[in-house]
Design a protein around this motif. Structure first.
Motif, PDB file in Angstrom:
ATOM      1  N   UNK A 108       2.560  43.820  19.925  1.00 42.68           N
ATOM      2  CA  UNK A 108       3.378  44.976  20.257  1.00 42.68           C
ATOM      3  C   UNK A 108       4.809  44.860  19.787  1.00 42.68           C
ATOM      4  N   UNK A 109       5.049  44.085  18.739  1.00 42.58           N
ATOM      5  CA  UNK A 109       6.422  43.819  18.303  1.00 42.58           C
ATOM      6  C   UNK A 109       6.621  44.030  16.813  1.00 42.58           C
ATOM      7  N   UNK A 110       5.749  44.788  16.149  1.00 42.68           N
ATOM      8  CA  UNK A 110       5.916  44.964  14.709  1.00 42.68           C
ATOM      9  C   UNK A 110       7.233  45.653  14.370  1.00 42.68           C
ATOM     10  N   UNK A 111       7.747  46.479  15.282  1.00 43.55           N
ATOM     11  CA  UNK A 111       9.013  47.161  15.035  1.00 43.55           C
ATOM     12  C   UNK A 111      10.172  46.180  14.923  1.00 43.55           C
ATOM     13  N   UNK A 112       9.998  44.967  15.433  1.00 47.07           N
ATOM     14  CA  UNK A 112      11.053  43.952  15.334  1.00 47.07           C
ATOM     15  C   UNK A 112      11.152  43.361  13.933  1.00 47.07           C
ATOM     16  N   UNK A 113      10.168  43.631  13.088  1.00 40.12           N
ATOM     17  CA  UNK A 113      10.129  43.043  11.751  1.00 40.12           C
ATOM     18  C   UNK A 113      10.482  44.023  10.650  1.00 40.12           C
ATOM     19  N   UNK A 114      10.841  45.253  11.008  1.00 41.46           N
ATOM     20  CA  UNK A 114      11.088  46.266   9.994  1.00 41.46           C
ATOM     21  C   UNK A 114      12.043  47.327  10.535  1.00 41.46           C
ATOM     22  N   UNK A 115      12.818  47.913   9.648  1.00 41.99           N
ATOM     23  CA  UNK A 115      13.676  49.037  10.022  1.00 41.99           C
ATOM     24  C   UNK A 115      13.060  50.367   9.621  1.00 41.99           C
TER      25      UNK A 115
END
Length: 250
Positions: A108-115
């Motif tokens: 649930x943290x893919x947003x932490x790896x991309x803008x």
């Protein structure tokens, strides 16, 4: 009158994940005999700590930007006797130089790896870079069980749109395009979702019932009612896939 509403004490995992499924995941990852485990957006690191328990030769690192969750993670490591084998670091994951690791968790943290507005494809490429050859990535990623209606989208998170998530089939295609093969594909059950969403709210709901005149009551009520409305809008529509991914060599 209690000073503040308690926070998330009834949750073991910060997501719709049951004990039996977690045990199977841990076994599947531990059998690869990892020496290093990296958890992106680790929260309080429950799954990371369980993998370290099951893989006694492994050392782990969890990164997150929530200091309160990391403090809980460190307490959990101390209680399990794992403090000398794991580090919890308060830092952003974007463009991290950590890794490669034999097991990389991103639940649930893919947003932490991309803008990017749709971060999944870029996050998968980053995860491919961070995992050792022959290692494993465990990705927990949202997908649409079916296309949401406009009415359902209007009740979800602010700005929710039909293109916020892919279908499960499209999500698997993105993983393959990023250089993985899916070893295992599974999805959270309705029961797991209900357990998670109920436990997510339960502490504060009980507190609010007993403290209706507290200065924080109105704020807490608004937050709880808003989240319940969002859940009812995505219930049965938003799914969560757990993909165990193997990097393609060469």
């Amino acid at each position: 009158m209690t000073d503040t509403p308690p926070r998330l004490s009834r949750l073991t995992f910060h997501g719709p994940l049951s004990e039996p499924r977690a045990a199977r995941m841990v076994q599947r990852l531990a059998v690869t005999r990892p020496r290093t485990v990296l958890d992106i957006g680790c929260g309080w690191g429950e799954l990371l700590l369980r993998i370290l328990d099951a893989a006694p030769d492994a050392k782990g690192t969890g990164i997150d930007v929530n200091g309160e969750d990391l403090a809980r993670a460190r307490r959990g490591a101390e209680a399990r006797g794992l403090a000398d084998r794991v580090e919890f670091v308060e830092e952003p994951a974007l463009a991290t130089r950590r890794g490669p690791a034999d097991v990389v968790l991103c639940l649930g943290a893919s947003q932490a790896l991309s803008t990017a507005e749709r971060p999944t494809a870029e996050a998968l490429r980053e995860l491919r870079r961070m995992v050792s050859e022959g290692g494993r990535v465990l990705l927990g990623e949202g997908f649409w069980e079916r296309p949401p209606t406009e009415a359902e989208l209007s009740g979800m998170w602010p700005g929710a749109g039909a293109d916020d998530h892919d279908s499960l089939a499209a999500l698997l295609d993105l993983a393959v395009e990023a250089g993985f093969r899916p070893e295992w594909t599974e999805t959270a059950s309705p029961e797991e979702w209900e357990e998670f969403e109920s436990a997510y709210q339960a502490d504060a709901e009980v507190w609010l019932a007993g403290n209706p005149g507290h200065p924080l009551a109105a704020e807490t009520r608004e937050r709880l009612d808003r989240h319940r409305g969002q859940w009812m809008s995505y219930r049965g529509v938003l799914g969560l896939a757990y993909l165990t991914l193997v990097p393609v060599t060469g």
